[in-house]
Design an enzyme around this catalytic site. Structure first.
Site, mmCIF file in Angstrom:
data_model
loop_
_atom_site.group_PDB
_atom_site.id
_atom_site.type_symbol
_atom_site.label_atom_id
_atom_site.label_comp_id
_atom_site.label_asym_id
_atom_site.label_seq_id
_atom_site.Cartn_x
_atom_site.Cartn_y
_atom_site.Cartn_z
ATOM 1 C CG ASP A 203 -1.897 1.102 1.282
ATOM 2 O OD1 ASP A 203 -2.807 1.097 0.446
ATOM 3 O OD2 ASP A 203 -1.771 1.976 2.154
ATOM 4 C CD GLU A 262 -2.529 2.332 -3.410
ATOM 5 O OE1 GLU A 262 -3.608 2.897 -3.655
ATOM 6 O OE2 GLU A 262 -2.153 2.073 -2.256
#
Length: 534
Positions: A203, A262
């Site tokens: 993330d 990401e």
């Protein structure tokens, strides 16, 4: 024709599950690991190769799992470590790999590390987070802002200092420059690798490091405080590259392990920098996901991504995830799935790893939530200008029983009202359903090497209604043609392609219209895949 060197993360299809919304085994209204395990046969039959689980760690749910309170445990609402081990074993038994979502830029403010760190300036965890003194005269140390609104600094009276939070104030950013923090976070990879995890989705990984001097970001034009800054000093610091090499070395010590990142505030060029050889296996760039329903915009996104990556890196493609309105809501017309079949054909025939999102295969639409029903804090903060991300996180629609077969209790979010006709069981029985079209596409992709590894060669260079391209390898040539309009269109095959004989592999209609007189005709909202005959 299947290849003999199938590599799951490169040649396979990855399916994202939002665990609290997939399947509830105990009737508490929240999905869980035993519920996912019970549905593995469905996923194996669908034809996916790996599951990406959104966070399942203990969390106070300020950001629904993306505020982690313990990296080495399972949230009891989702099950236990034993339930997780059972899930991994059962997934592997079916040939399905497991990817965990790791949120390592920040923790929850309830994490024991932060609870200790906030107490004083001289305890063992004092420097585990980004603490700074107030400016002379008082106030935050610099102008950095939070993505979710307001300033990025929160004052802690116990220490007389501010801590930085890129996201909610309950998500303090970790100090990756501290060697003990770095080692503790790298140990998180090792812990889950030892439990059989096959890969990780990282993330907002490029936010891990901030400039050590904490200078103000330069201004720019924008609506929100965060958008009114050039983010030069709070993301994309050069220290990321040696860290990614170290993470890659850890992964490479295990067979066929994987990491996809990401990329925060991504561009194709930025995302490509982080997945060069020796760094991450892949990254996300969301230009493709954010494209409107126009073939020229999709083609531009594909070509920009391919050009940025070059020959040494591997693309990823995604049309849905837990942070964006579903493709069926963005592109669909009412309950008609014709466009969604075209979108599925595009996603699953490009050169790269496709990522699907739970329910995509049955065309789940976003739910509507009233202000009183909103769970997502962003939606609560920015209502009515932005209603949050609850819409794309509604419970999976399994059948037409109460709550769509997701739970015997009261679901944590409402089920979409269309579940009585839009569900897995109904579509499984319908030969022309979106679900069965996805199953056919996934099988076709697995059976034809050109669709997995072949070159991408566009045939329409400034498409207005039609996107067509070849996928070619040493074994076969496949033509993919996609009509983005509701009216018939014709693809000029040209002298070379017209000289070939073609056979149909799949169409969104019962039978495609085969090439004739130098043209391939597509009916409205039709996708066609043809293979050149030897």
């Amino acid at each position: 024709m299947p290849s003999t060197d199938f590599l799951w993360w490169r040649d396979g299809v990855i399916y994202q599950i939002y665990p609290r919304s997939f399947a509830d085994s105990n009737g508490d209204g929240l999905g869980d690991l035993p519920g996912i395990t019970a549905r593995l046969d469905y996923l194996a039959d669908l034809g996916i190769d790996a599951i990406w689980l959104s966070p399942i760690f203990p969390s106070p749910d300020v950001d629904f799992g993306y505020d982690v309170a313990d990296y080495l445990a399972i949230d009891p609402r989702f099950g236990s470590l034993e339930d997780f081990d059972r899930f991994v074993a059962e997934a592997h038994r079916r040939g399905i790999r497991v990817i965990l979502d790791l949120v390592l830029n920040h923790t929850s403010d309830q994490h024991p590390w932060f609870q200790e760190s906030r107490k004083s300036r001289d305890n063992p965890y004092a420097d585990w987070y980004l603490w700074r003194d107030p400016r002379p005269g008082g106030g935050p140390p610099n102008n950095w802002a939070s993505v979710f609104g307001g300033k990025g600094w929160e004052y802690e009276p116990q220490r007389g200092q501010y801590y930085f939070h890129m996201f909610y104030k309950e998500q303090p950013d970790l100090n990756w420059r501290h060697p003990t923090v770095r080692e503790a976070l790298l140990d998180v990879f090792r812990f889950w690798l030892e439990r059989g995890v096959d890969g990780f989705r990282l993330d907002v990984f490029n936010v891990y490091f901030k400039h050590p001097d904490f200078p103000d970001n330069p201004p720019r034009l924008g609506l929100r405080a965060f958008d009114r800054q050039q983010h030069i000093y709070d993301i994309d610091q050069p220290e990321m590259f040696p860290l990614l090499r170290e993470i890659r070395q850890i992964l490479d010590a295990y067979p066929e392990r994987y990491a996809v990142g990401e990329t925060f505030l991504s561009t194709p060029q930025k995302a490509a920098r982080y997945c060069a050889p020796g760094l991450l296996h892949a990254t996300f760039d969301f230009t493709f996901l954010h494209s409107p329903w126009r073939p020229e915009r999709f083609l531009r996104a594909i070509q920009d991504w391919e050009q940025a990556l070059g020959d040494d890196s591997w693309p990823t493609y995604v049309l849905n995830n837990h942070d964006n309105p579903r493709a069926a809501t963005r592109y669909g017309r009412g309950e008609d799935d014709a466009r969604l079949k075209v979108a599925a054909t595009l996603l699953l025939t490009l050169r790269g790893t496709p990522f699907m999102y739970y329910g995509e295969e049955i065309g789940m639409r976003d739910i509507r939530v009233s202000r009183s029903e909103i769970k997502d804090p962003i939606g609560k903060r920015y209502w009515p200008f932005y209603k949050g991300r609850d819409g794309c996180r509604s419970p999976m629609q399994w059948d037409d029983s109460p709550h769509a077969g997701f739970t015997l209790g009261h679901p944590w979010l409402p089920v979409h009202p269309n579940y009585r006709h839009r569900n897995v069981e109904a579509q499984r029985r319908d030969a022309h359903s979106l679900l069965n079209y996805y199953r056919s596409l996934l099988r076709l992709r697995k059976e034809n090497s050109a669709l997995r590894r072949g070159l991408f060669q566009p045939l329409t260079f400034e498409p207005r209604r039609l996107l067509a391209y070849l996928r070619q390898d040493e074994h076969q040539t496949i033509l993919v043609a996609l009509n983005f309009s509701s009216r018939p269109v014709r693809l000029a095959m040209g002298r070379t392609l017209s000289a070939f004989r073609w056979r149909p592999l799949i169409s969104t209609r019962d039978e495609p219209l085969m090439p004739r007189d130098g043209f391939l005709t597509l009916r409205g909202d039709e996708a066609v895949i043809l293979e050149r005959e030897a």
